[in-house]
Design a protein around this motif. Sequence first.
Motif, PDB file in Angstrom:
ATOM      1  N   LEU A 105       2.026  -3.180   7.407  1.00  0.00           N
ATOM      2  CA  LEU A 105       0.694  -3.132   6.825  1.00  0.00           C
ATOM      3  C   LEU A 105      -0.173  -2.032   7.430  1.00  0.00           C
ATOM      4  O   LEU A 105      -1.216  -1.689   6.878  1.00  0.00           O
ATOM      5  CB  LEU A 105       0.001  -4.492   6.993  1.00  0.00           C
ATOM      6  CG  LEU A 105       0.708  -5.674   6.317  1.00  0.00           C
ATOM      7  CD1 LEU A 105      -0.037  -6.977   6.604  1.00  0.00           C
ATOM      8  CD2 LEU A 105       0.830  -5.443   4.814  1.00  0.00           C
ATOM      9  N   GLN A 107      -1.184   1.847   8.720  1.00  0.00           N
ATOM     10  CA  GLN A 107      -1.059   3.185   8.148  1.00  0.00           C
ATOM     11  C   GLN A 107       0.194   3.858   8.698  1.00  0.00           C
ATOM     12  O   GLN A 107       0.430   3.851   9.907  1.00  0.00           O
ATOM     13  CB  GLN A 107      -2.298   4.012   8.506  1.00  0.00           C
ATOM     14  CG  GLN A 107      -2.286   5.428   7.944  1.00  0.00           C
ATOM     15  CD  GLN A 107      -3.595   6.153   8.229  1.00  0.00           C
ATOM     16  OE1 GLN A 107      -4.668   5.642   7.949  1.00  0.00           O
ATOM     17  NE2 GLN A 107      -3.493   7.334   8.822  1.00  0.00           N
ATOM     18  N   LYS A 152       1.718  -5.351  -1.770  1.00  0.00           N
ATOM     19  CA  LYS A 152       1.597  -3.899  -1.886  1.00  0.00           C
ATOM     20  C   LYS A 152       1.733  -3.461  -3.337  1.00  0.00           C
ATOM     21  O   LYS A 152       2.396  -4.115  -4.144  1.00  0.00           O
ATOM     22  CB  LYS A 152       2.673  -3.207  -1.039  1.00  0.00           C
ATOM     23  CG  LYS A 152       2.468  -3.362   0.458  1.00  0.00           C
ATOM     24  CD  LYS A 152       3.469  -2.512   1.215  1.00  0.00           C
ATOM     25  CE  LYS A 152       3.241  -2.569   2.715  1.00  0.00           C
ATOM     26  NZ  LYS A 152       4.148  -1.668   3.443  1.00  0.00           N
ATOM     27  N   GLN A 153       1.111  -2.336  -3.660  1.00  0.00           N
ATOM     28  CA  GLN A 153       1.315  -1.713  -4.955  1.00  0.00           C
ATOM     29  C   GLN A 153       2.560  -0.833  -4.853  1.00  0.00           C
ATOM     30  O   GLN A 153       2.624   0.051  -4.003  1.00  0.00           O
ATOM     31  CB  GLN A 153       0.098  -0.879  -5.353  1.00  0.00           C
ATOM     32  CG  GLN A 153      -1.130  -1.709  -5.640  1.00  0.00           C
ATOM     33  CD  GLN A 153      -2.213  -0.911  -6.326  1.00  0.00           C
ATOM     34  OE1 GLN A 153      -2.101   0.312  -6.473  1.00  0.00           O
ATOM     35  NE2 GLN A 153      -3.265  -1.573  -6.753  1.00  0.00           N
ATOM     36  N   ASP A 200       1.364   2.183  -2.532  1.00  0.00           N
ATOM     37  CA  ASP A 200       1.695   1.943  -1.122  1.00  0.00           C
ATOM     38  C   ASP A 200       3.147   2.289  -0.842  1.00  0.00           C
ATOM     39  O   ASP A 200       3.479   2.779   0.239  1.00  0.00           O
ATOM     40  CB  ASP A 200       1.444   0.468  -0.776  1.00  0.00           C
ATOM     41  CG  ASP A 200       0.000   0.063  -0.961  1.00  0.00           C
ATOM     42  OD1 ASP A 200      -0.887   0.804  -0.478  1.00  0.00           O
ATOM     43  OD2 ASP A 200      -0.248  -0.974  -1.594  1.00  0.00           O
ATOM     44  N   HIS A 259      -1.521   6.778   3.180  1.00  0.00           N
ATOM     45  CA  HIS A 259      -1.038   5.388   3.139  1.00  0.00           C
ATOM     46  C   HIS A 259       0.284   5.219   2.390  1.00  0.00           C
ATOM     47  O   HIS A 259       0.967   4.221   2.559  1.00  0.00           O
ATOM     48  CB  HIS A 259      -2.081   4.466   2.485  1.00  0.00           C
ATOM     49  CG  HIS A 259      -2.202   4.662   1.004  1.00  0.00           C
ATOM     50  ND1 HIS A 259      -2.973   5.653   0.454  1.00  0.00           N
ATOM     51  CD2 HIS A 259      -1.638   3.990  -0.044  1.00  0.00           C
ATOM     52  CE1 HIS A 259      -2.895   5.587  -0.864  1.00  0.00           C
ATOM     53  NE2 HIS A 259      -2.088   4.608  -1.191  1.00  0.00           N
ATOM     54  N   CYS A 260       0.674   6.179   1.550  1.00  0.00           N
ATOM     55  CA  CYS A 260       1.878   6.039   0.724  1.00  0.00           C
ATOM     56  C   CYS A 260       3.138   6.261   1.557  1.00  0.00           C
ATOM     57  O   CYS A 260       3.202   7.181   2.373  1.00  0.00           O
ATOM     58  CB  CYS A 260       1.837   7.030  -0.438  1.00  0.00           C
ATOM     59  SG  CYS A 260       3.262   6.929  -1.556  1.00  0.00           S
ATOM     60  N   ARG A 261       4.131   5.420   1.336  1.00  0.00           N
ATOM     61  CA  ARG A 261       5.466   5.581   1.923  1.00  0.00           C
ATOM     62  C   ARG A 261       6.438   5.911   0.792  1.00  0.00           C
ATOM     63  O   ARG A 261       6.439   5.237  -0.236  1.00  0.00           O
ATOM     64  CB  ARG A 261       5.912   4.310   2.648  1.00  0.00           C
ATOM     65  CG  ARG A 261       5.037   3.932   3.840  1.00  0.00           C
ATOM     66  CD  ARG A 261       5.383   2.546   4.368  1.00  0.00           C
ATOM     67  NE  ARG A 261       4.418   2.102   5.349  1.00  0.00           N
ATOM     68  CZ  ARG A 261       4.598   2.091   6.664  1.00  0.00           C
ATOM     69  NH1 ARG A 261       5.761   2.506   7.156  1.00  0.00           N
ATOM     70  NH2 ARG A 261       3.662   1.664   7.487  1.00  0.00           N
TER      71      ARG A 261
END
Length: 242
Positions: free
Chosen positions: A43, A45, A79-80, A106, A138-140
């Motif tokens: 959760l 960053q 998560k989105q 996310d 924030h995106c993985r």
Amino acid sequence: MNIKTPQQLPLQVQLPDDELFSTYYVADNQQAVHWLHQQATALEQPTLADRYSWLSGPAGSGKSHLLHATVAAANNVGKQVMYLPMSELLEMEHPGALLEGLEQFDLLCLDDIDQVLDSESWCFQLFALINRVTDSQHCRLLMSASQAAIQCGVRLPDLESRLQWATAYQLVPLDDTAKAKALSLRASWRGLQLPNDVSQFMLHRLGRDMQQLLAYLNELDTASMAQQRRLTIPFVKQTLKI
């Protein structure tokens, strides 16, 4: 499963409900599975080292299963998420329209990304996407391919260097013993008991391709419920006509 998609492109993706971390037979791939589970559920960053992941392995090693599992686990913690099967999208003439805005998610999974890396237009748009992911904070981004990024013959050198930023894991294919256990694990998830002699029989008579073996298992599951029969070698022979 609630997989959100960009408003400008209503892409419908239905993932298998039985391809979860709990149904993946880990064998020698503990580190890769642990890493992906962390990426799905973390959760905080992401650091630069966490931002990009590259999962490689030959056909049948379970790459798509693990991407589906990662998406499901991330979805379960709110998560989105976005999953794109690149092998089904490589004929798109304007990939920029598809990739626009994906850095807002996310977790973004690009399955079989090596299928589009020989396309100059795809490479330019992927390069732009990775730069946006880096800026998003924030995106993985999780990518799968048949081999390491440096071996994929990327048309754009700048993209090739970006792809090598990813934390990379190569899946170890299952041997016959592990494949039999993987079949039993999936059967158990479905509420079936698959004896070892039956799983070994399936391997020897139906081939070693796990995707095909699991499709046969689904067929056996349906027949078993309809006929109220246990999974035995005679029942497998009768149902699959072998």
